[in-house]
Design an enzyme around this catalytic site. Structure first.
Site, PDB file in Angstrom:
ATOM      1  N   LYS A 109      70.821  24.889   8.527  1.00 54.78           N
ATOM      2  CA  LYS A 109      70.748  26.041   7.637  1.00 54.78           C
ATOM      3  C   LYS A 109      71.677  27.091   8.233  1.00 54.78           C
ATOM      4  O   LYS A 109      71.405  27.654   9.297  1.00 54.78           O
ATOM      5  CB  LYS A 109      69.323  26.582   7.529  1.00 54.78           C
ATOM      6  CG  LYS A 109      69.233  27.771   6.570  1.00 54.78           C
ATOM      7  CD  LYS A 109      67.909  28.477   6.641  1.00 54.78           C
ATOM      8  CE  LYS A 109      67.974  29.736   5.770  1.00 54.78           C
ATOM      9  NZ  LYS A 109      66.798  30.619   5.980  1.00 54.78           N
ATOM     10  N   GLY A 170      62.563  38.632   4.257  1.00 57.95           N
ATOM     11  CA  GLY A 170      61.315  39.191   4.765  1.00 57.95           C
ATOM     12  C   GLY A 170      60.776  40.364   3.982  1.00 57.95           C
ATOM     13  O   GLY A 170      59.759  40.947   4.363  1.00 57.95           O
ATOM     14  N   ALA A 196      64.589  33.499   0.660  1.00 58.27           N
ATOM     15  CA  ALA A 196      64.386  34.895   1.083  1.00 58.27           C
ATOM     16  C   ALA A 196      63.915  35.793  -0.053  1.00 58.27           C
ATOM     17  O   ALA A 196      64.424  35.735  -1.175  1.00 58.27           O
ATOM     18  CB  ALA A 196      65.648  35.487   1.700  1.00 58.27           C
ATOM     19  N   GLY A 197      62.918  36.609   0.271  1.00 59.90           N
ATOM     20  CA  GLY A 197      62.435  37.634  -0.640  1.00 59.90           C
ATOM     21  C   GLY A 197      61.197  37.270  -1.423  1.00 59.90           C
ATOM     22  O   GLY A 197      60.511  38.151  -1.944  1.00 59.90           O
ATOM     23  N   ASN A 218      59.160  31.923   4.307  1.00 65.53           N
ATOM     24  CA  ASN A 218      58.512  32.016   5.611  1.00 65.53           C
ATOM     25  C   ASN A 218      57.489  33.139   5.639  1.00 65.53           C
ATOM     26  O   ASN A 218      56.283  32.914   5.732  1.00 65.53           O
ATOM     27  CB  ASN A 218      59.574  32.219   6.691  1.00 65.53           C
ATOM     28  CG  ASN A 218      59.014  32.251   8.105  1.00 65.53           C
ATOM     29  OD1 ASN A 218      59.742  32.488   9.049  1.00 65.53           O
ATOM     30  ND2 ASN A 218      57.729  32.014   8.294  1.00 65.53           N
ATOM     31  N   THR A 219      57.971  34.382   5.513  1.00 63.66           N
ATOM     32  CA  THR A 219      57.099  35.544   5.689  1.00 63.66           C
ATOM     33  C   THR A 219      55.939  35.553   4.702  1.00 63.66           C
ATOM     34  O   THR A 219      54.826  35.967   5.047  1.00 63.66           O
ATOM     35  CB  THR A 219      57.913  36.837   5.547  1.00 63.66           C
ATOM     36  OG1 THR A 219      59.067  36.764   6.396  1.00 63.66           O
ATOM     37  CG2 THR A 219      57.089  38.047   5.955  1.00 63.66           C
TER      38      THR A 219
END
Length: 269
Positions: A109, A170, A196-197, A218-219
């Site tokens: 990645k 994040g 992301a987001g 992830n977050t």
């Protein structure tokens, strides 16, 4: 049933799950392990910069606790501010994959981020690193702004996917770049992974309904009040969105339309 015929193909690997998970920001290692298992994901991304090069180090017990016969490592060049740093991380990522028994794993990645405030990817550095790594035989999954022209250039270089951000990494802001992501999906002939987001399952579903091939997050899981349960919710959300996309949405209409029209009723009598 869906997993049997609707595989996600990235490079020379196929996957049943279209959800990819990161491994950072969890409160405990146990939460990370439980979440990965609950998500049914098969691709797990790990930031190489945060790991020692020797898995015998006690700090890497988290990685050794995962079943790498079922999971595929996606090394991440996060923290790289230049193309040269990202290239070095990619080679270290392959070495880590070899230690986990995945000698044929050249996935990476690709992240090149020189902006410390907003953490937006550097398009010039990303292109430079991608071109080099593709020539070296890596399966490159580049993390980019939702830029349709950049996505095409990376695809032309031979990248295995393009990974546009939904909103800043994040942030949990959701799909702020919806229009551009739609253009990228329409133009791409390689898998599009929204990365992301995303902060909620509904946003993951929306990305998949648009025609995205996968979602990486992830977050949203790691910082949830119950990460394991949120991982399960994201698994269901991605599957629902994909199934809805394949089913084909009804056309929107300007006016109401009765669900039981009179002419249909008369035909049944």
């Amino acid at each position: 049933m869906q997993e049997n015929f609707d595989k996600l193909q990235i490079g020379n690997k196929s996957f049943s799950s279209r959800l990819m998970l990161g491994t950072g920001k969890y409160r405990t290692q146990d939460q990370a392990i439980e979440s990965i298992e609950s998500s049914n994901c098969e691709l797990v991304t790990v930031a190489i910069r945060r790991l020692p090069t020797d898995l015998n180090n006690d700090n890497t017990t988290f990685l050794k606790s995962l079943d790498w016969n079922k999971l595929w490592l996606l090394p991440n060049t996060a923290g790289s501010q230049t193309a040269e740093e990202a290239i070095r991380m990619a080679f270290l990522g392959h070495e880590l994959a070899c230690q986990l028994g995945q000698e044929d794993n050249y996935f990476v990645k690709l992240e090149v981020i020189s902006d410390p405030k907003y953490l937006l990817p550097d398009p010039v550095g990303t292109l430079k690193a991608a071109e080099f790594l593709v020539k070296k035989g890596f399966t490159v999954l580049p993390y980019i702004n939702a830029d349709p022209m950049l996505a095409l250039h990376l695809e032309d270089l031979g990248c295995a996917t393009v990974m546009p951000l939904g909103s800043p990494i994040g942030s949990g802001q959701g799909l702020n770049n919806l229009a551009n992501i739609q253009i990228i999906i329409e133009n791409a002939t390689v898998p599009v992974v929204v990365d992301a987001g995303i902060g909620a399952p509904s946003e993951a579903t929306k990305a998949m309904e648009l025609g995205a091939d996968a979602v990486l997050l992830n977050t949203a899981v790691a910082q949830a009040k119950n990460p394991k349960q949120m991982a399960h919710a994201m698994d269901l959300a991605v599957k629902a969105g994909r199934a809805g996309y394949l089913a084909g949405r009804m056309e929107k209409k300007y006016y109401a339309s009765a669900s039981s029209p009179q002419n249909n009723i008369s035909k049944l009598l």
